[in-house]
Enzyme design. Structure first.
Site, PDB file in Angstrom:
ATOM      1  N   ASP A   8      58.362  28.734  29.829  1.00  0.00           N
ATOM      2  CA  ASP A   8      57.097  28.588  29.112  1.00  0.00           C
ATOM      3  C   ASP A   8      57.334  27.713  27.889  1.00  0.00           C
ATOM      4  OD1 ASP A   8      56.197  30.327  31.009  1.00  0.00           O
ATOM      5  OD2 ASP A   8      55.737  31.967  29.631  1.00  0.00           O
ATOM      6  N   ASP A 129      44.464  36.003  36.316  1.00  0.00           N
ATOM      7  CA  ASP A 129      45.089  36.738  35.218  1.00  0.00           C
ATOM      8  C   ASP A 129      44.180  37.892  34.828  1.00  0.00           C
ATOM      9  OD1 ASP A 129      47.027  34.611  35.174  1.00  0.00           O
ATOM     10  OD2 ASP A 129      45.532  33.418  34.101  1.00  0.00           O
TER      11      ASP A 129
END
EC number: 5.3.1.16
Length: 250
Positions: A8, A129
């Site tokens: 990330d 998500d």
């Protein structure tokens, strides 16, 4: 079953967040490229990259870093974060990304998402998500009012090639996977499903593995657990490989 180590990117560094909160980041590597190389050397078969700055700001922020990661690796890379128009999608694919993960755009602009799936067949997936059963967008900060059950049929019709499901409440918390939610999604989906959020130990991989034999689940993303060592990539891959030729896998 494939384990996807996560890199990330935030402010040019490799970090991990807790429950997607931008202000709760831990830097694990000054260089995302070095982190990516390390996972390839440890036996990764795919790499999962997220442009966190893009996810929160709505524009691709880390294209140069992503290009350098793709150039440095022999394994394929999937990328999400800030891909909200056709030009950005095309630019990342030209930079060497193997497939794209679309979140906000897929939920908010269905026509554009369908066009993207048609333009790049087999290379565009969707990120679902969820928090409390409801899907979030725009870096996990906006409640869409949708659930997996209401959103998935349309996304599949639009041409999504794969689905990544993240349990936001478990992401970065190393508290184990939500097997029930994953199984529900993986039985609904007609395309491969990848689990994310809470994949913290070999035991979590062992809990998910049977679903790869019975449903559309095909892998799991793990970040903090791999960086902190509660999940060992080589050990997990060896455990999976040992089962490939067993009767239960036939």
């Amino acid at each position: 079953m494939i384990i996807f180590p996560a890199v990330d990117i935030q402010n040019g560094k490799a970090v991990r967040l807790k429950q997607g909160r931008a202000h709760e980041s831990t830097v694990f590597a000054e260089s995302p490229v070095d982190a990516a190389r390390a996972w390839e050397e440890a036996g990764a078969r795919w790499l999962h990259v997220v442009d966190l700055d893009g996810a929160f700001d709505g524009a691709a922020q880390s294209r140069r870093i992503v290009r350098d990661i793709c150039a440095a690796l022999a394994i394929p890379v999937q990328l999400g974060g800030g891909i909200r128009d056709m030009h950005t999608a095309e630019a990342y694919l030209e930079a060497g990304v193997s497939r794209l993960i679309i979140g906000t755009l897929a939920l908010e602009q269905p026509t554009l998402f369908a066009d993207m799936c048609r333009a790049f067949p087999g290379r565009v997936g969707v990120s679902l998500d969820a928090e409390g059963g409801r899907l979030k967008s725009r870096g996990w900060v906006e409640d869409t009012g949708m659930t997996v059950d209401t959103a998935l049929p349309r996304l599949l019709d639009d041409g999504a090639a794969f689905v990544i499901y993240t349990d936001i409440e478990r992401d970065g918390m190393q508290c184990g996977v939500n097997v029930a939610a994953l199984e529900h999604l993986a039985r609904l989906s007609t395309v491969p499903v990848i689990a994310a959020g809470g994949v913290a130990t070999l035991e979590d991989i062992q809990k998910l593995y049977p679903l790869t034999l019975e449903t559309s689940l095909m892998g799991a993303v793990s970040g903090r657990a791999l960086y902190e060592g509660t999940l060992d990539l080589k050990e997990a891959n060896a455990w999976i490989d040992a089962r490939k030729n067993t009767p239960e896998s036939a």
